[in-house]
Design an enzyme around this catalytic site. Structure first.
Site, PDB file in Angstrom:
ATOM      1  N   ARG A   1     -12.680  -8.220   8.997  1.00  0.00           N
ATOM      2  CA  ARG A   1     -13.403  -6.955   8.862  1.00  0.00           C
ATOM      3  C   ARG A   1     -13.290  -6.528   7.406  1.00  0.00           C
ATOM      4  NH1 ARG A   1     -11.573  -1.613  11.901  1.00  0.00           N
ATOM      5  NH2 ARG A   1      -9.830  -1.661  10.444  1.00  0.00           N
TER       6      ARG A   1
ATOM      7  N   ARG B   1      -7.762  -6.643  10.178  1.00  0.00           N
ATOM      8  CA  ARG B   1      -7.960  -5.387   9.436  1.00  0.00           C
ATOM      9  C   ARG B   1      -7.547  -5.638   7.997  1.00  0.00           C
ATOM     10  NH1 ARG B   1      -5.655  -3.070  14.455  1.00  0.00           N
ATOM     11  NH2 ARG B   1      -7.093  -1.533  15.309  1.00  0.00           N
TER      12      ARG B   1
ATOM     13  N   CYS C   1     -12.718  -4.371  20.587  1.00  0.00           N
ATOM     14  CA  CYS C   1     -11.501  -4.602  19.814  1.00  0.00           C
ATOM     15  C   CYS C   1     -10.648  -3.327  19.709  1.00  0.00           C
ATOM     16  CB  CYS C   1     -11.820  -5.132  18.426  1.00  0.00           C
ATOM     17  SG  CYS C   1     -12.788  -3.986  17.453  1.00  0.00           S
TER      18      CYS C   1
ATOM     19  N   HIS D   1      -2.003   3.728   9.148  1.00  0.00           N
ATOM     20  CA  HIS D   1      -1.485   2.460   8.637  1.00  0.00           C
ATOM     21  C   HIS D   1       0.008   2.335   8.896  1.00  0.00           C
ATOM     22  CE1 HIS D   1      -2.119   5.267   5.350  1.00  0.00           C
ATOM     23  NE2 HIS D   1      -1.038   4.804   4.784  1.00  0.00           N
TER      24      HIS D   1
ATOM     25  N   ASN E   1     -11.533   2.940  19.386  1.00  0.00           N
ATOM     26  CA  ASN E   1     -10.606   3.940  18.835  1.00  0.00           C
ATOM     27  C   ASN E   1     -11.395   5.030  18.119  1.00  0.00           C
ATOM     28  OD1 ASN E   1      -8.645   2.187  19.673  1.00  0.00           O
ATOM     29  ND2 ASN E   1      -8.267   1.313  17.667  1.00  0.00           N
ATOM     30  N   ASP E   2     -12.319   4.588  17.283  1.00  0.00           N
ATOM     31  CA  ASP E   2     -13.129   5.569  16.560  1.00  0.00           C
ATOM     32  C   ASP E   2     -14.283   6.083  17.402  1.00  0.00           C
ATOM     33  OD1 ASP E   2     -12.007   6.041  13.991  1.00  0.00           O
ATOM     34  OD2 ASP E   2     -12.360   3.935  13.553  1.00  0.00           O
TER      35      ASP E   2
ATOM     36  N   GLU F   1     -18.838   2.009  16.128  1.00  0.00           N
ATOM     37  CA  GLU F   1     -17.824   3.063  16.090  1.00  0.00           C
ATOM     38  C   GLU F   1     -18.449   4.456  16.059  1.00  0.00           C
ATOM     39  OE1 GLU F   1     -14.104   1.327  13.759  1.00  0.00           O
ATOM     40  OE2 GLU F   1     -15.960   1.080  12.632  1.00  0.00           O
TER      41      GLU F   1
ATOM     42  N   ARG G   1      -7.168  12.593  18.626  1.00  0.00           N
ATOM     43  CA  ARG G   1      -5.994  12.562  19.493  1.00  0.00           C
ATOM     44  C   ARG G   1      -4.695  12.845  18.750  1.00  0.00           C
ATOM     45  NH1 ARG G   1      -5.931   7.194  22.444  1.00  0.00           N
ATOM     46  NH2 ARG G   1      -4.533   8.407  23.712  1.00  0.00           N
TER      47      ARG G   1
HETATM   48  C1  PEP Z   1     -11.544   0.942  16.361  1.00  0.00           C
HETATM   49  O1  PEP Z   1     -11.973   1.953  15.780  1.00  0.00           O
HETATM   50  O2  PEP Z   1     -11.509   0.818  17.604  1.00  0.00           O
HETATM   51  C2  PEP Z   1     -11.005  -0.182  15.584  1.00  0.00           C
HETATM   52  C3  PEP Z   1     -10.661  -1.309  16.148  1.00  0.00           C
HETATM   53  O3  PEP Z   1     -10.843   0.032  14.248  1.00  0.00           O
HETATM   54  P1  PEP Z   1      -9.518   0.743  13.652  1.00  0.00           P
HETATM   55  O4  PEP Z   1      -8.562   0.921  14.779  1.00  0.00           O
HETATM   56  O5  PEP Z   1      -8.998  -0.148  12.601  1.00  0.00           O
HETATM   57  O6  PEP Z   1     -10.088   2.001  13.125  1.00  0.00           O
HETATM   58 MG    MG Z   2     -12.185   1.941  13.664  1.00  0.00          MG
END
Ligand code: PEP
Ligand code: MG
Length: 773
Positions: free
Chosen positions: A512, A476, A681, A366, A633-634, A610, A644
């Site tokens: 979300r 988010r 995303c 965050h 990302n997840d 995810e 990472r």
């Molecule tokens: C992701 O996991 O790609 C995503 C967009 O969610 P966040 O980055 O908020 O975990």
């Molecule tokens: Mg995520």
């Protein structure tokens, strides 16, 4: 000689220690301690010396019988005087006539002359020296033979309490928190770190707590006036934040303002002053007491409060001394800080700071996302030399490459200046002046594409709108929660979500639901977990907390009334979870309608992909979910079991991996075959090579950070679907990372030549698992 009872003494001291942390200050505790011990052991004098590790000195902290004005001022080296000897040799010292001892050290004005008999015992915990407890008597005969044993028992009994007390003293006295005064100054060179955001900052280093005031400056106004002025300043600051960061403003400053109305805080300062204390001492002691109590609670939420209290104390002190309110400006400065909290970051941003360095490795996600949203270069470094940089040194914060350069040479500085200028020019240009996403947006062969923005704050939604995004693909929603470190009410959430919707009028907004867990923790509510990324995250948490889930859904549905909104659920692992979440939406709609509250009655409901398992059940999910949004990302982290933020495995975290690519292709094929929309995303949607791949497998919908909108639109316009299809096929046929690497480099170089080299820079971890792989 007074009869004494060792057990009674221990009981009495235990009672004191219990009070510590509940209603006495450290100073009061120590004072009560020496009084109790002196009384029980029939000594005229009892004193406590605590060892200050940073200064490598023993400091007189409390005394019954000696000159109280010398508290904190009598400082002895290890081995200096009888007290120093007891400490150095870790053994008691008993002298019936101290003045006659060669080891004795006479300290002017301390008032020891009348008390020649001396008994000192070291206080130790494990192998660490913590201090010395001393007794002094007018008559040598007054020393009870059992006093030595009693004192030793007491010293070992109190060791851990006194260790904490000593640490607190160090904390309070340290002018720049964490700055080891004895370490050799680090005057030039490089500190390696991890980027929490992007960009480069040049500036003069200042420690956040370096603003701590000089306590010796004279008082210029009354404590009441200083408190009142502090409240006015905070209200003004809040108002200024409100303009640009409406969703976070209230949550940050309300706690400060609340404390300024709290009788036990400011009321006590006033009372102490009325009782004759110097107002500076009154502020200091109340602040020390409060921040110690907060800091001792093992919950980060309270550590943040401890910082708040100190911040507030500094403000009151500055106002007492009528010092200029420097809050307005960190322009030209880079700030170094121990811990970086979201609220601190927002405050620094408002104070025009150029960049921030914090101690520690990776930022929590965050903080990283906030830093990105605020366009603040932020680097975290575990290098302890950070706090040995002299404040006032010139530094470069290179958040493109995760490093801090102290006192750069002329050439390095010039190179950085050249790099910073275009960045600054761009950030200074108003959003109206910046390049926008063309409308309509098409690929090179004219295929219509959808480019949406990810938003964390209302501010991002506004930027996205100004920059030509076709809507918000991912809002988010956890940010108001994280910044507040608690759960906002339905009404509070409603007002934030409404602002998001209103920021981008007429365009779709994809909310979300709350994605807490992992490194996005409200720890007081969620508790610690050994493997938080495999733990209580996202939808799992929400389905377990129906009240919270309902509050959030109601707020979203109300804010979406009359607008085009969708709701997506994070970390969906099964059709059952999706159904349960959908049920909650239906129940919330029904309840709002029953109550006659206007709301959106049928938002599109989607699944965030995810987890690897979600790919396997995509066909089943596609029968019921309205859309799919791939959170790479997840997803990559879970597919490759590589975090990472862990530098040992960070290179293993990559989207351009045969397994990841093939899974994405299979997923997309199944979702599109079912006639459902699918978008990306995650940050991979900013990587030119991955954009080619996505277009090649049929994905035409992307959601990226507002700052990347134009860049991504330019890349997309340069690719034709036919070429993308061919490239995707080639990529899917590669079995090794090496083969893929060659293909991808060529693509990146062609589509974004100016950024193709230092990929590491941008994998530069905007937090855990973010940034193109
Ligand atoms: C992701 O996991 O790609 C995503 C967009 O969610 P966040 O980055 O908020 O975990
Ligand atoms: Mg995520």
């Amino acid at each position: 000689m007074k009869e004494f009872n060792g057990l009674a003494l221990i009981h009495a001291v235990n009672d004191l220690a219990e009070l510590l942390g509940r209603r006495t200050t450290v100073e009061e505790f120590l004072q009560d301690l020496v009084t109790t011990v002196a009384d029980h052991l029939g000594a005229e004098v009892c004193s406590v010396y605590l060892y200050d590790v940073e200064q490598d000195l023993l400091v007189l902290r409390a005394t019954r019988g000696l000159n109280p004005f010398l508290l904190g001022k009598v400082r002895l080296n290890r081995g200096e005087g009888l007290t120093g000897q007891a400490f150095l040799n870790n053994s008691p010292v008993l002298e019936r006539d101290a003045a006659a001892s060669v080891m004795n050290k006479a300290i002017p004005d301390l008032g020891e002359d009348e008390y020649p008999a001396f008994l000192g015992v070291p206080i130790r915990r494990n192998d660490l020296g913590i201090g010395v407890l001393t007794l002094q008597y007018r008559e040598a005969d007054s020393i009870d033979p059992r006093a030595l044993r009693a004192l030793r028992t007491l010293a070992s009994h109190l060791a851990s309490t006194l260790e904490n007390v000593a640490a607190l003293y160090e904390l309070h006295e340290e002018p720049s928190r964490g700055v080891p005064s004895k370490a050799a100054p680090f005057t030039s060179g490089l500190l390696q770190g991890t980027s929490a955001s992007r960009g480069i900052a040049l500036g003069i280093l200042e420690y956040l707590d370096g603003r701590v005031i000089d306590r010796t400056l004279p008082v210029q106004r009354s404590i009441e006036d200083a408190i009142e002025l502090s409240a006015r300043q905070l209200q003004e600051l809040q108002h200024r934040v409100d303009q640009s960061l409406s969703d976070v403003a209230l949550m940050i400053f309300s706690s400060h303002l609340l404390m300024l109305r709290d009788e036990s805080f400011v009321g006590r300062m006033v009372d102490l002053t009325l009782d004759g204390s110097d107002p500076r001492e009154a502020v200091e002691s109340v602040v020390a007491d409060f921040s110690r109590r907060f800091a001792e609670i093992p919950d980060p939420r309270f550590q943040e409060k401890a910082q708040d209290v100190q911040d507030l104390g500094n403000r009151i002190m500055r106002n007492l001394q009528a010092l200029e309110d420097k809050d307005g400006d960190y322009r030209g400065h880079v700030v170094a800080v121990q811990d970086l909290f979201p609220s601190e970051l927002v405050k620094l941003h408002l104070q025009n700071v150029e960049g921030v360095v914090f101690s520690g490795g990776g930022a929590t996600s965050h903080v990283a996302i906030l830093a990105q949203s605020l366009h603040l270069p932020v680097v975290g470094t575990g290098d302890p030399r950070l706090f040995s940089i002299p404040s006032g040194a010139q530094v470069v914060v290179d958040a493109e490459d995760g490093k801090v350069i102290v006192a750069p040479g002329r050439e390095v500085l010039e190179t950085y200046r050249r790099r910073v200028r275009p960045l600054l020019d761009r950030s200074r240009r108003s959003e109206e002046e910046q390049e926008k996403v063309p409308s309509p947006l098409t690929s090179a062969d004219g295929t219509p594409l959808t480019l949406l923005a990810n938003a964390n704050l209302v501010k991002d939604a506004r930027s996205a709108c100004a920059l030509g995004a076709q809507g918000i693909g991912l809002y988010r929603s956890e940010f108001p929660f994280l910044i507040r470190n608690g759960f906002p009410t339905e009404e509070e959430q409603y007002s934030v979500y409404l602002r998001v919707v209103e920021s981008i009028p007429g365009l779709p907004v994809g909310f979300r639901t709350l994605d807490l867990g992992g490194d996005k923790l409200l720890s007081s509510q969620m508790g610690r977990e050994d493997n938080p990324f495999l733990g209580y995250r996202g939808i799992r948490f929400l389905l377990d907390h129906q009240d919270l889930f309902r509050d959030q859904l109601r707020a979203m549905l109300r804010a979406g009334q009359g607008a085009e909104i969708s709701i997506q659920f994070p970390m969906i692992a099964s059709l059952d979870e999706f159904r349960a979440a959908r049920e909650e939406v239906s129940r919330s709609v029904a309840a709002l309608q029953d109550e006659g509250i206007p709301c959106h009655s049928a938002p599109q409901l989607g699944v965030m992909v995810e987890l690897p398992a979600t790919i396997e059940i995509a066909r089943d999910l596609a029968r019921e979910a309205d859309f799919f949004s791939i959170g790479t990302n997840d997803l990559i982290m879970y597919m490759l079991a590589a975090d990472r933020a862990n530098h040992r495995v960070a290179p293993l975290y990559r989207s351009v991996h045969p397994g990841v690519l093939r899974a994405l292709e299979r997923l997309t094929g199944e979702v599109l075959a079912a006639g459902r929309p699918i978008s990306v995303c995650g940050a991979t949607a900013e990587d030119p090579a991955m954009l080619v791949f996505y277009l090649g497998i049929g994905i035409t919908r992307f959601s990226v950070d507002a700052a990347s909108l134009f860049r991504v639109s330019r890349i997309l316009q340069a690719i034709s679907l036919a070429e993308a299809g061919e490239r995707a096929r080639q990529m899917l046929s590669c079995s090794t990372l090496e083969e893929l690497g060659g293909l991808v480099c060529a693509l990146r170089e062609r589509l974004a030549p100016e950024e193709s080299l230092p990929r590491r820079d941008r994998s530069g971890n905007p937090g855990r698992g973010r940034g193109p792989g």
